[in-house]
Enzyme design. Sequence first.
Site, mmCIF file in Angstrom:
data_model
loop_
_atom_site.group_PDB
_atom_site.id
_atom_site.type_symbol
_atom_site.label_atom_id
_atom_site.label_comp_id
_atom_site.label_asym_id
_atom_site.label_seq_id
_atom_site.Cartn_x
_atom_site.Cartn_y
_atom_site.Cartn_z
ATOM 1 C CG ASP A 175 47.773 42.849 30.461
ATOM 2 O OD1 ASP A 175 46.787 43.123 31.176
ATOM 3 O OD2 ASP A 175 48.098 41.683 30.175
ATOM 4 C CG HIS A 178 45.511 45.498 38.759
ATOM 5 N ND1 HIS A 178 44.916 44.881 39.828
ATOM 6 C CD2 HIS A 178 45.904 44.505 37.930
ATOM 7 C CE1 HIS A 178 44.959 43.569 39.665
ATOM 8 N NE2 HIS A 178 45.555 43.314 38.512
#
Length: 387
Positions: free
Chosen positions: A323, A267
């Site tokens: 996700d 991320h």
Amino acid sequence: MSDVTATKPAPAAKGMAGMVISDSSISFVDGAAGILEYRGHDIRQLAEHSSFEEVAYLLWNGHLPTAAELEEMRMESRSCRPLPGEIVTILRQLPNDASPTAVMRSSISILAHYDPESEDNSPAANRRKACRLLGQIAAVLAHFERIRNGHYPIEQRADLDHAANFLWMLNGAEPDPMAAKALDQYLLLLADHEFNASTFAARVTASTDSDLHSAITSAMGTLKGPLHGAAVQEAMVQFLEIGESSNVEPWFIKGKTTGRRVMGIGHRVYKVRDPRAEPLVHNLEMLVNATGERQWFDIARRLEEIAKEDPYFRDRNLSANVDFYSAPLLYSLGIPVDTFTCMFAMSRIVGWTAHVFEQMADNRLIRPQSNYVGPHDLPWVPIEERG
Ligand code: SDX
């Protein structure tokens, strides 16, 4: 040649990494501590106590609703759901193998033609348009999924909340309460996330005084990329490719030798595990314990464990993002894999629209500069003398 060295700007931060663009009071993300707050409320508190519709009210209005305000929101959102008949006709004419993400992107843009307030940028009109889009894109996805499989679209049910109504329109069966709750939590968890790429795209469009549908179309096109919203689909494809827990380690080792990225991991902001992962794991565990179908959950858990132990991943603070567990959760709910990014959009439409409201309320055109690194003062060469 003009002296350009004196005004040479600082080297650009590639991908605007770490750059602060403007103030915002919608979401707070602490990437080092793994904290996400919506309007000051911790995401774990909201996941435990709230609902997607209540969080939509919170993000749009800046505070949690009273019981009367929530009921009014529920009534309004149900009245906003109906899809113009022309849109269903258009969905029938699209290729059955069209990307559902592209279908949703096109539909958002076409819906502007059937929204009487599409060119009205007043706060009240934008709030009504946001409510319509929230309901309409859910119908677009459910209807397209049924049409491409040769079934008739199913109309919404005003007695069901947003998540349960989507499952009803998708399957045409009474939604299982546990599945509806798990989907509601998923939608709540992904509703906003500060200046992620798609939200920033919406704000850039809004900053030109363009309209809400244009801003959300920009956002939807941006979400489509596998580094952002399509990662959830790619994550499920990788879990399906792995097939079973015993394959995780050999798959991971092979992927490292080819430099393959593990989708759902890493991320830009979080340097620890994404705080949305735990509530997703909790809901996924409830589902798999009820259905007994643990395969994909076990694969994801094993892959996360291996990545956490790997020095390359550890040295780069690469952890599971939103996700990674969204993928097996949506799969366990029977949602088709190539519509997972649309599910993300069904949630993030709330954050996108909240950010458009905020941008328009105190706007200045968003126009960064580049650090020009090309040549200067080149001579003109006639075409016959080139090459
Ligand atoms: C979302 O921004 C948001 O808030 C987004 C989101 C939201 O709610 O809106 O949280 C939702 O989009 C989550 C991210 C979904 N994307 C993926 O899961 C795709 C896989 N992850 C990556 O591609 C990557 O981690 C990004 C795109 C998410 C972040 O990329 P950065 O910050 O630009 O980092 P980078 O690409 O420069 O990588 C830094 C290093 C590189 O290695 P070195 O050059 O140092 O050797 O880390 C490596 C990368 O190769 N790396 C990975 C990796 N992600 C980064 N290596 C293996 N697998 C990965 N997944």
